[in-house]
Design an enzyme around this catalytic site. Structure first.
Site, mmCIF file in Angstrom:
data_model
loop_
_atom_site.group_PDB
_atom_site.id
_atom_site.type_symbol
_atom_site.label_atom_id
_atom_site.label_comp_id
_atom_site.label_asym_id
_atom_site.label_seq_id
_atom_site.Cartn_x
_atom_site.Cartn_y
_atom_site.Cartn_z
ATOM 1 N N GLY A 108 0.818 -1.204 0.000
ATOM 2 C CA GLY A 108 0.000 0.000 0.000
ATOM 3 C C GLY A 108 0.848 1.249 0.000
ATOM 4 N N GLU A 166 -6.683 33.205 -9.752
ATOM 5 C CA GLU A 166 -7.458 32.365 -8.824
ATOM 6 C C GLU A 166 -8.955 32.516 -9.056
ATOM 7 O OE1 GLU A 166 -6.098 30.132 -7.075
ATOM 8 O OE2 GLU A 166 -4.049 30.772 -7.401
#
Length: 643
Positions: free
Chosen positions: A232, A456
């Protein structure tokens, strides 16, 4: 040995060793030189007889071949003795011997002369000194002894310092470095301390049950598994699961890292593997845990272009033999953890060695809530803190990331002189970890600040208008880390992703550069991270997921991880040109799409940028005031950050 005894154990400094060697030199010189550091001058036998007849000799000490001559103090200042040092190296008067003479085979005549001079009161004393071999022996053996001492010292340092104790460490270099967990003294971690990971815990618990009650499975013909491989991403709890096994299993638990097998000496890795399994077999039933097994388990013959590491391969071969070789070990289960399962040797992965491969994935929202509850226990938290809310704010976070968030939130609360950790502290901690440290004192010109605000605001506008793009929650133009602005989104947790979803995300990502183009008719370098993300997405669509019509249902992805060792690409030059063209067309199409959306909403884009310049941080409510309710909103979304 107890911890107190270990801490009180005498530690020998290497400087003491060097000092001891120096003292040995001084001692030998003292023995050989009769405590005097001034070298006697050689002289002839006839000259000595002249000094003897003149009554200048005080004492003579002779051996079989040579004699040391001591001149009386009152005659040392004579011109004929001016070459004899008057002082020794410490500034004291030179007591002799002042001359040395070779007697040769005239020993009888020499002693007769000494007798006559002594009887005539011209010589105070004379004596015969037997030949001593100790000085020569010491001088001969000293270099060898020093080399042996330095070699042993270096071997101890290279093979792990004081482990093994005393001077015997060099003989213990092939011994296993595994730590044996003592269930009585060591700190216990149980399955109760491991939140989430339900499937992995179930598999691991069954392995513990195998060792506790093997008859339950062997009575109907079943065999106990040889090993389990935990695979993992980093931080998902693989090592924590192994610690829980150590706490739960009432059997000996040997823990070590894959790198502990690797040593500069040939054959040491294989020797340590043999010793490890020998110890485990003596204490069976037992569990062996090897962390980061890819350090020794990498596929043989494919590790690099410069040639394989024979020592590492020998270690792997020994590990394969011990796990399921001719002399099979019974009741010894091997647990191993890695985040690089793709590079492991196929022989190591086969059934009979690692019978079970347990994938430990990143936690979902429910598991994140459980992990938060574990890490929140030691914190003084406010009563209204909702773990469900915290889980929603941390999509894609591993267990280690969540532990870091909790610790960072506690530090932020303490920095602000709070008595308890509240919701805002956790939001600030997530911002700090994902976005980086705020740099409010960074000097930015008004022109640059407006360009950042437009960039942004472009992201926010496009993501708000697209159905599959993640809607925005918060935008800031306060510099964080390496970015000049950041935006926080609410993505869905998807198990599969469709092309239209990927295209909407790419379009929203290109919204920043598109806003600069629409507003200023210029573009800047501020879209670097956006371009990097979009290029990766487009390349994945074309070369990995088979989502491109021109190339069709084909992938060039290699799940084995061995493609990096190939000298050639898995496609022709013509295909490479098609891939490059399709990637460019995908990105450019979404860029033009973002421009068209922003041109339709240019006034709203400008209004949003003005609010952003004024406040530096805006939230979802401000976007709703400008754009109205987002028609695509769904409950259960979560938050993530993108610069």
């Amino acid at each position: 040995m107890s911890k107190d005894n270990k801490s009180n154990k005498l530690k020998i400094s290497p400087w003491l060793i060097y000092g001891g060697i120096l003292l040995m030199f001084f001692a030998i010189q003292y023995v050989v030189g009769d405590s005097n550091w001034s070298e006697p001058r050689p002289t002839s036998l006839s000259t000595f007889y002249k000094y003897l007849d003149a009554g200048q000799v005080n004492k003579v000490v002779y051996s079989k071949t040579t004699a040391d001559i001591y001149i009386k103090d009152q005659f040392l200042k004579n011109k004929e003795h001016q070459k004899v040092p008057q002082k020794d190296m410490f500034g004291n008067p030179n007591r002799g011997p002042h001359y040395t003479v070779v007697i040769g085979d005239k020993n009888e005549l020499f002693t007769k002369k000494l007798d006559e001079a002594y009887n005539a009161k011209k010589l105070n004393d004379y004596s015969a000194e037997p030949e001593s071999m100790w000085g020569d022996v010491l001088l001969t053996l000293l270099p060898i002894l020093i080399l042996v001492a330095l070699w042993i010292f270096m071997m101890r340092r290279m093979s792990g310092g004081g482990a093994g104790g005393g001077g015997g460490q060099i003989f213990n270099i092939g011994k296993s470095k595994a730590k044996l967990f003592d269930e009585k003294n060591d700190i216990k971690v149980t399955f109760k301390d491991v939140a989430g990971l339900e499937g992995a815990k179930e598999e691991i618990q069954e392995i513990v049950e195998f060792l506790k009650n093997p008859e339950k499975y062997t009575s109907i013909g079943g065999k106990i598994p040889k090993g389990a491989l935990l695979v993992g991403p980093p931080g998902t709890g693989k090592t924590l699961l192994a610690k829980a096994v150590a706490g739960e299993a009432k059997v000996p638990f040997f823990s070590l890292s894959g790198s502990d097998f690797v040593e500069m000496f040939v054959g040491v890795g294989a020797s340590r593997v043999r010793d490890l399994f020998k110890q485990a077999k003596e204490k069976s039933p037992a569990i062996i845990f090897i962390d980061e097994i890819d350090a020794v388990g990498r596929a043989r013959g494919k590790n690099n272009f410069s040639g394989s590491n024979d020592e590492r391969e020998n270690t792997l071969n020994q590990l394969l033999t011990e796990m399921d070789g001719f002399g099979t070990n019974t009741n010894v289960i091997v647990l191993a953890a890695t985040n690089r399962a793709d590079v492991l040797d196929k022989a190591l992965m086969r059934a009979g060695r690692f019978d079970r491969q347990i994938y430990v994935d990143l936690p979902d929202i429910r598991e994140r809530r459980e992990i938060f509850e574990v890490h929140l226990k030691p914190l003084k938290k406010s009563e209204d803190l909702d773990t469900e809310f915290l889980a929603k704010q941390t999509p894609g976070f591993s267990g280690a990331d969540i532990a870091n968030v909790c610790n960072e939130a506690a530090l932020i609360a303490a920095r602000n002189d709070k008595k308890a950790v509240d919701k805002q502290d956790f939001l600030d901690a997530v911002d700090r970890i994902v976005g980086g440290l705020e740099k409010k004192n960074k000097i930015i010109s008004p022109e640059e600040k407006r360009a950042i605000a437009i960039h942004e605001a472009g992201h926010a506008t496009v993501s708000w208008m697209l159905e599959h793009a993640a809607p925005l929650v918060k935008v800031t133009i306060v510099p964080r880390g390496q970015s000049l602005g950041a935006a926080w989104y609410l993505p869905e947790e998807r198990l599969i992703v469709r092309p239209e979803q990927m295209l909407d995300e790419m379009c929203a990502t290109m919204g920043g550069r598109a806003a600069e183009k629409v507003t200023f008719d210029k573009i800047s370098t501020g879209a670097l991270s956006d371009l990097e993300k979009v290029t990766k997405q487009a390349r994945a669509m074309v070369t990995i997921y088979g989502l491109n019509e021109k190339l069709g249902n084909i992938t060039y992805y290699d799940s084995s991880g061995q493609s990096e060792y190939n000298f050639s690409k898995p496609y022709s030059e013509d295909t490479a040109q098609v891939i490059d063209k399709e990637i460019s067309m995908l990105i450019e199409a979404q860029y033009q799409r973002a421009i068209s959306i922003l041109e339709e909403n240019k006034d709203k884009l400008t209004k949003l940028a003005d609010i952003l310049i004024e406040r530096e941080v805006i939230f979802k409510d401000d976007l709703e005031d400008i754009f109205g309710k987002r028609p695509y909103d769904k409950p259960g979304h979560e938050m993530v950050t993108e610069a």
